[in-house]
Scaffold this motif. Sequence first.
Motif, PDB file in Angstrom:
ATOM      1  N   LYS A  14       0.269   0.520   6.492  1.00 17.75           N
ATOM      2  CA  LYS A  14      -0.395   0.845   5.094  1.00 17.75           C
ATOM      3  C   LYS A  14       0.611   0.817   3.860  1.00 17.75           C
ATOM      4  O   LYS A  14       0.187   0.273   2.900  1.00 17.75           O
ATOM      5  CB  LYS A  14      -0.886   2.363   5.177  1.00 17.75           C
ATOM      6  CG  LYS A  14      -1.309   2.789   3.938  1.00 17.75           C
ATOM      7  CD  LYS A  14      -1.853   4.440   3.866  1.00 17.75           C
ATOM      8  CE  LYS A  14      -2.620   4.685   2.526  1.00 17.75           C
ATOM      9  NZ  LYS A  14      -3.088   6.167   2.669  1.00 17.75           N
ATOM     10  N   ASN A  18       0.555  -1.402   0.864  1.00 15.16           N
ATOM     11  CA  ASN A  18       0.602  -1.093  -0.728  1.00 15.16           C
ATOM     12  C   ASN A  18       1.630  -2.102  -1.371  1.00 15.16           C
ATOM     13  O   ASN A  18       1.031  -2.496  -2.724  1.00 15.16           O
ATOM     14  CB  ASN A  18       1.357   0.152  -0.579  1.00 15.16           C
ATOM     15  CG  ASN A  18       0.371   1.317  -0.199  1.00 15.16           C
ATOM     16  OD1 ASN A  18      -0.814   1.318  -0.417  1.00 15.16           O
ATOM     17  ND2 ASN A  18       1.088   2.549   0.095  1.00 15.16           N
ATOM     18  N   TYR A  50      -7.871   0.740  -0.818  1.00 12.04           N
ATOM     19  CA  TYR A  50      -6.409   0.618  -1.306  1.00 12.04           C
ATOM     20  C   TYR A  50      -6.374   0.691  -2.951  1.00 12.04           C
ATOM     21  O   TYR A  50      -5.651   1.592  -3.599  1.00 12.04           O
ATOM     22  CB  TYR A  50      -5.563  -0.502  -1.118  1.00 12.04           C
ATOM     23  CG  TYR A  50      -5.096  -0.351   0.395  1.00 12.04           C
ATOM     24  CD1 TYR A  50      -3.799  -0.006   0.656  1.00 12.04           C
ATOM     25  CD2 TYR A  50      -5.816  -0.845   1.352  1.00 12.04           C
ATOM     26  CE1 TYR A  50      -3.346   0.235   2.070  1.00 12.04           C
ATOM     27  CE2 TYR A  50      -5.321  -0.783   2.896  1.00 12.04           C
ATOM     28  CZ  TYR A  50      -3.952  -0.240   3.056  1.00 12.04           C
ATOM     29  OH  TYR A  50      -3.382  -0.110   4.308  1.00 12.04           O
TER      30      TYR A  50
END
Length: 411
Positions: A14, A18, A50
């Motif tokens: 993740k 990002n 996101y």
Amino acid sequence: MRTIDFQKEDLTEKEKRNIEILEILRKRGPISRPDISKEMGINVVTISNYVDEFIKHNLVYEKELDISEGGRRPVLLDLNPQAGFVIGVGLNLMNMVGLLVDLKGNIITKTQIARPKASVKEIAECLLEIVREILRRSKEYTPNIRGIGVGIAGLINKKDGSIHWPQKMDHYYTYASVDLPLKDLMEKEFNLPTLIENDATSACFGERWLDLEHTYKNVIYMFSGVGCGILINGEVYRGSLGYAGEVSVYNFKEQDSFNCAMGNGCFIKRWEMDLGIVDDLKQRLTRDKIKAEQFFKLTSSNIENVDLKSVFIAARSKNEVAIAALDLAAKRLGIKIALLVNLLNPQIVVIGGGLEDAGEDFLNKVNSTVHEWAFREATEDLKIAYSRLRENAVALGAASLVMQKAFSQLW
């Protein structure tokens, strides 16, 4: 303010996404969700999840609609450069630079001083003072300053933050373990998370993050000839403890017997930060009084205060002694780079740290030497260029490393 964990090295999937999405927005925004999806090869629903999180943290905002090829027009997204600011400080060959930058790397405030010719503790005090000066000049931004990045010379242990600083004793060098908690000092005084990084590594990351095309993933940044920053497959390479990038070997017990005909020492032996250019020039001037007088008149200097800047000035005026000293240094640097090119096979070698002012003849000599000494196969598509971030490279790189950490952890 959420604390940024600068010690964290291993990123989750993740956190990697990002960074990648926010990097696309920083470099290519405004851009639509479908275009981000296409570039990353990830479905648009995942991208939207996101992006929604980024919008919630005020890192990203939606703006005017794109031109549609039919149907509903996609909303464009852009990074919010005012969502936070970062202070970056860099120690260069000839000066120290402090910057306040926004999230797109735009410089808001800049201050600089001549490089302190002093001990590591005095240099540390100058670092603190330059941050104080930036804060004095940036009061309206203070509430949104998210962290400090410092690029400094020496061997920096990434596990405990200790700095091993090269101290010169007589004509010998030794690396002394300096008990200087610079990170703790800065965090205590300024109440901001602080990242300490090697100068060459900072500059290398800054070039990749802010200037180079995204296709350049394998990069060497030569910080003068003393050390280098390394990017492998787009990631900073620091080694197991953070010491990677020192491109010389050194044993003070045997340094006098460890010499080559090429310059004042072997191309794998420790050099002065200026590549030995000033010492070489002084030797040339002491052998020829007429040429010495010409050089000193041209540069308004004398044998005691001649420095690298005066050599560059003289070379631009076609002074033959300055040109000869730079020519020799360029050849020695080129041989050292050739070794690294054979070892790491980079796409580009960026030369910085203060050598950008040496001129195109210097760069051309380095380039031709690399091609003469490295394997032909390793140099076929190799590019050698000066840093375009110039004296700001270390400070911008240190600030950018803070931004990358902040992007991954969503401050």
